[in-house]
Design an enzyme around this catalytic site. Structure first.
Site, PDB file in Angstrom:
ATOM      1  N   GLU A  95     -14.023  -8.202  -1.422  1.00 57.53           N
ATOM      2  CA  GLU A  95     -13.923  -7.563   0.144  1.00 57.53           C
ATOM      3  C   GLU A  95     -15.521  -7.155   0.716  1.00 57.53           C
ATOM      4  O   GLU A  95     -15.963  -7.336   1.800  1.00 57.53           O
ATOM      5  CB  GLU A  95     -13.021  -6.666   0.240  1.00 57.53           C
ATOM      6  CG  GLU A  95     -11.466  -6.943  -0.027  1.00 57.53           C
ATOM      7  CD  GLU A  95     -11.209  -7.881   1.357  1.00 57.53           C
ATOM      8  OE1 GLU A  95     -11.785  -9.039   1.217  1.00 57.53           O
ATOM      9  OE2 GLU A  95     -10.233  -7.746   1.921  1.00 57.53           O
TER      10      GLU A  95
ATOM     11  N   THR B 292     -14.226 -10.112  10.038  1.00 61.71           N
ATOM     12  CA  THR B 292     -13.826  -8.830   9.641  1.00 61.71           C
ATOM     13  C   THR B 292     -15.400  -7.938   9.968  1.00 61.71           C
ATOM     14  O   THR B 292     -14.861  -6.722  10.653  1.00 61.71           O
ATOM     15  CB  THR B 292     -13.207  -8.439   8.339  1.00 61.71           C
ATOM     16  OG1 THR B 292     -12.349  -9.133   8.064  1.00 61.71           O
ATOM     17  CG2 THR B 292     -13.075  -7.023   8.197  1.00 61.71           C
TER      18      THR B 292
HETATM   19  N1  HSE Z   1      -8.274  -2.721   7.351  1.00 61.52           N
HETATM   20  C1  HSE Z   1      -9.294  -3.775   7.517  1.00 61.52           C
HETATM   21  C2  HSE Z   1      -9.686  -3.828   9.055  1.00 61.52           C
HETATM   22  C3  HSE Z   1      -8.646  -5.199   7.270  1.00 61.52           C
HETATM   23  O1  HSE Z   1      -8.920  -3.665   9.918  1.00 61.52           O
HETATM   24  O2  HSE Z   1     -11.009  -4.005   9.166  1.00 61.52           O
HETATM   25  C4  HSE Z   1      -9.414  -6.449   7.231  1.00 61.52           C
HETATM   26  O3  HSE Z   1      -8.328  -7.364   7.185  1.00 61.52           O
END
Ligand code: HSE
Length: 324
Positions: A132, A185
């Site tokens: 990630e 993201t």
């Molecule tokens: N919690 C993270 C965000 C998840 O909202 O950026 C990304 O899939």
């Protein structure tokens, strides 16, 4: 050592945040998901020999999340032999369904098996988080933890990491609608304000506590009352076409709540029955009909199990999902 049997692992898609739990709450889906196959190799280091189901991903192990995860595990365990990996993508990237997390979780799971299970599944979360970090610049765990462990997972703390596996305390059905635009993201995080007004914070942690209590007490009304996000959703939803209409349609069709799945653009809605979840799906799909935006859509339960080994590959190409 070449040509030995592959260890084949599957890890599912996930919904992160679940409205009020930004970066700290997520749950697993039945489908779709990714597979990583791993076997020992005479070639030192990590070699990615195949990437199927998607185009455009790097096969450089330092650039692809599965390579990053494998290299970190091998470095920590001082593994001397090489490893060959294959990635079989069953889901699109940039969808908000935890695509990089599913690849990272499947890589960690397959590698752990290949290396003789040195880690528990809980201990694999930190390795999958490295994927990630590579994919989005942020080592959040709210996708990788449920992808590895299944069910709902709360990340109570990052430093130190404290992951609380809630399992599947109550029967819920999840409707996913993925408007097919790619939303990274990293972009979706970069637009967020860094400060939270106290009033909004109070609402958010009240809702998060309410949601978890609702899950544990099997209280659908409390779950529904708690599925709100007044902090991040207003900032992010402008990036998602027809978000407000689709959300209103989901609630109108009987969903307990609806919001952005992870960092978007997918929307998720939770319902108390499969019948309602399917009505919600139709209502949301109707909003996008004639919009010119292609959709992928799923109705799934929240499974008890997350990542697992496979005897037979089950992936379907990310490009083969039904487009409504
Ligand atoms: N919690 C993270 C965000 C998840 O909202 O950026 C990304 O899939």
């Amino acid at each position: 050592m070449n040509n030995s049997e592959y260890v084949k692992a599957f890890a599912p898609a996930t919904v992160a945040n679940v409205c009020c739990g930004f970066d700290v709450l997520g749950f697993a889906m039945d489908q779709p998901g990714d597979e990583v196959w791993a076997r020992k190799s005479d070639t030192p280091g990590v070699t990615i020999t195949a990437i199927e189901g998607i185009t455009g991903l790097s096969a450089d192990p330092n650039e692809n999340v599965i390579g990053v995860v494998a290299l970190k595990m091998m470095a920590d365990l001082q593994v001397q032999h090489g490893v060959e990996l294959q990635l079989h993508k069953g889901m699109p990237v940039g969808s908000g369904l935890g695509s990089s997390a599913a690849s990272s979780a499947a890589a960690a799971y397959a590698m752990n098996e290949l290396l003789g299970q040195p880690f528990t599944t809980e201990e694999l979360v930190v390795y999958a988080m490295e994927g990630e970090r590579k994919a989005s610049g942020s080592a959040h765990a709210d996708n990788v933890a449920p992808s590895l462990l299944g069910g709902f997972v709360l990340v109570r703390s990052y430093e130190p990491l404290d992951v609380v596996h809630l399992g599947v305390p109550v029967e819920l059905y999840c409707t996913i609608v993925y408007p097919q635009i790619e939303l990274k993201t990293s972009l979706s995080r970069s637009i967020l304000k860094k400060e939270i007004p106290l009033k909004k914070g109070i609402k958010q942690w009240g809702n998060l506590a309410g949601l978890i209590t609702g899950l544990l007490k099997k209280d659908y009304s409390l779950i529904g009352r708690s599925l709100h996000d007044e902090i991040f959703e207003p900032e992010r939803s402008v990036l998602i076409p027809l978000f407000n209409k689709a959300k209103a349609a989901a609630i109108g069709a009987g969903a307990l709540g609806c919001g952005i799945s992870g960092s978007g653009p997918s929307l998720f809605a939770l319902s108390a029955s499969e019948e309602t979840a399917k009505k919600v799906q139709q209502a949301m799909v109707d909003v996008y009909t004639n919009s010119g935006i292609a959709l992928n859509t799923y109705v799934t339960q929240v499974p008890e199990q997350g990542a697992r080994l496979l005897e037979q590959p089950i992936y379907q190409s990310a490009q083969k999902h039904e487009v409504l």
